[in-house]
Write an enzyme that holds these catalytic residues in place. Structure first.
Site: not given
Ligand code: FAD
Ligand code: UDP
Length: 391
Positions: A322, A257, A288, A174, A372, A370, A178
């Protein structure tokens, strides 16, 4: 009211399916979520003390190169021109990420040209196999051993608490590498943040459906008596919760996780000077710190926002530290660990799912992926196209 489709989960997958089912297929949809808000993990709220928009489940930056997704999302919100930049602290020194010529020259105290840097890194990556099979091999093949040890090894250990040798190489692919001074975190064509915040974007998706979509919050698919009736009636269901929970964990739990997000309001105008600072060493324990006001510089620096709801109070800031932690039943599942063992368990659940023809599994929990945001939307759009044939 009679419904044609039940959607479990008001995250991006569920919302996209609801919008398409209502507006394109003309279906009556009930969308439920066990939380008290829509938007799933992308949800954000405006901190009442400071007026700063804070992302509740970890920072979310929208970026995509998928034209169909970009066109789709622009129907519901405008995006700011925010470009994500991340820095990392290693051994008391701050470096730019992702690894770029600036990082390389600062780390080696050198002034390499792009070609010289490529030669240097290729030499340091020589020990990695041609076809990397895990995160460690992939990381070393991309940036060589010294940079891997400084910026990836310990951060990954904190983030995943699984040896890099047992993690999928996809995780690290991911991150771009560069050989110039471009330190945009993402490579995508389009990038930005929803101009009025995430909730306004998602509400606009629902508003576009008029009365075809009903939302019920704080409603759990497994325990709500009304939903139980719909289940018994075998209503067509889009399920975006965890797939192993759906099947009562009969083949065991898929590993995740989780995160502890420690929020603090500080009486300073600017805590760290950038939106995200990573911590590459084993200490401090957090991976972070996010400082949310930097995600919307247009709200703090633009006098046009002075008298609006988007004018964060000056002299204050909100940070979130975090910490990554092992997931236990009851914790929020954030990142699929996705070892070979997990993939084998997932395959068994997916096999059961092929027999449940009235249930469509989707999203990051339903597919144990995983994803986005843009990939989640793309997957929902594709799933809708497939489903349309059946409706
Ligand atoms: P979710 O958003 O998890 O929605 C699922 C929903 O189902 C939840 O609201 C939950 O409450 C509900 N649910 C589950 N079980 C039940 C049940 N039994 N009854 C009723 N409701 C239920 N993507 C990016 O593009 N950019 C980013 O910077 C980025 N940062 C992220 C950072 C973190 C820490 C994480 C974990 C993910 C990140 N993502 C990011 C990914 C992004 O969060 C996901 O792509 C997106 O949330 C997926 O949507 P979803 O609908 O699949 O799941
Ligand atoms: N990563 C790392 N060092 C950094 C940033 C990222 O080792 O400073 C690695 C780490 O394993 C992480 C993965 O690259 O899980 C993806 O990073 P990203 O920032 O895309 O993770 P997210 O924002 O989804 O947590």
């Amino acid at each position: 009211m009679e419904y044609d489709v039940l959607i479990v989960g008001a995250g991006l997958f569920g919302l996209t399916m609801a919008e398409r089912l209502a507006n394109v297929a003309g279906k009556r949809v009930l969308i439920i979520d066990k939380r008290n808000h829509i938007g799933g993990n992308c949800y954000s709220e405006f901190d009442p003390e400071t007026g700063i928009e804070c992302h509740k489940y970890g920072a979310h930056l929208f970026h995509t190169s998928l034209e169909n997704v970009w066109q789709y999302v622009n129907q519901f919100t405008k995006f700011t021109n925010y470009v994500h930049k991340v820095y990392t602290t290693h051994d008391g020194v701050v470096y730019p990420l992702p690894i770029n010529l600036g990082t390389i020259n600062q780390f080696f105290a050198a002034a390499y040209t792009p070609d010289e840097a490529k030669v240097k890194i290729a030499g340091q990556a020589a020990s990695a196999p041609a076809n990397p099979q895990n995160l460690a091999e992939q990381g070393i093949s991309l940036i060589g051993q010294p940079l891997f040890d400084a910026f990836i090894k310990n951060y990954t250990a904190k983030q995943w608490q699984t040896p890099a040798e047992d993690l999928s190489p996809e995780i690290i692919k991911r991150l771009p590498v560069r050989y110039n001074y471009d330190n945009r975190y993402f490579n995508d064509t389009h990038e930005g943040l929803p101009i009025d915040g995430y909730e306004a974007w998602f509400q606009s998706m629902l508003d576009s459906c008029g009365d075809k979509v009903t939302v019920r919050l704080e409603t759990d698919y497994f325990t709500d008596p009304e939903i139980q009736k719909l289940r018994e009636a075998k209503i067509l269901t889009v399920y975006t919760g965890p797939i192993d929970r759906f099947y009562d964990y009969q083949f065991g739990e898929l590993k995740w996780r989780s995160l502890d997000l420690e929020k603090e309001v500080l009486d300073v105008d600017d805590f760290q000077g950038c939106p995200v600072m990573n911590y590459a060493d084993l200490e401090p324990k957090y991976t972070r710190i996010h400082e949310f006001k930097h995600f919307h510089p247009e709200r703090t620096s633009n006098p046009a926002f002075a008298d609006t709801a988007y004018a964060p109070e000056s002299g204050k800031t909100v940070i979130v530290r975090e910490y990554s932690k092992t997931w236990h039943l009851g914790d929020e599942p954030y990142y699929p660990v996705n070892t070979a063992e997990d993939r084998a368990v997932l395959a068994r659940y997916q096999d059961l799912a092929t027999k449940d023809t009235n249930i469509i599994f989707g999203g990051r929990l339903g597919e144990y992926a995983y994803y986005d945001m843009d990939k989640t939307i793309a997957a929902a759009l594709a799933k809708f196209d497939e489903l349309k044939q059946r409706l």
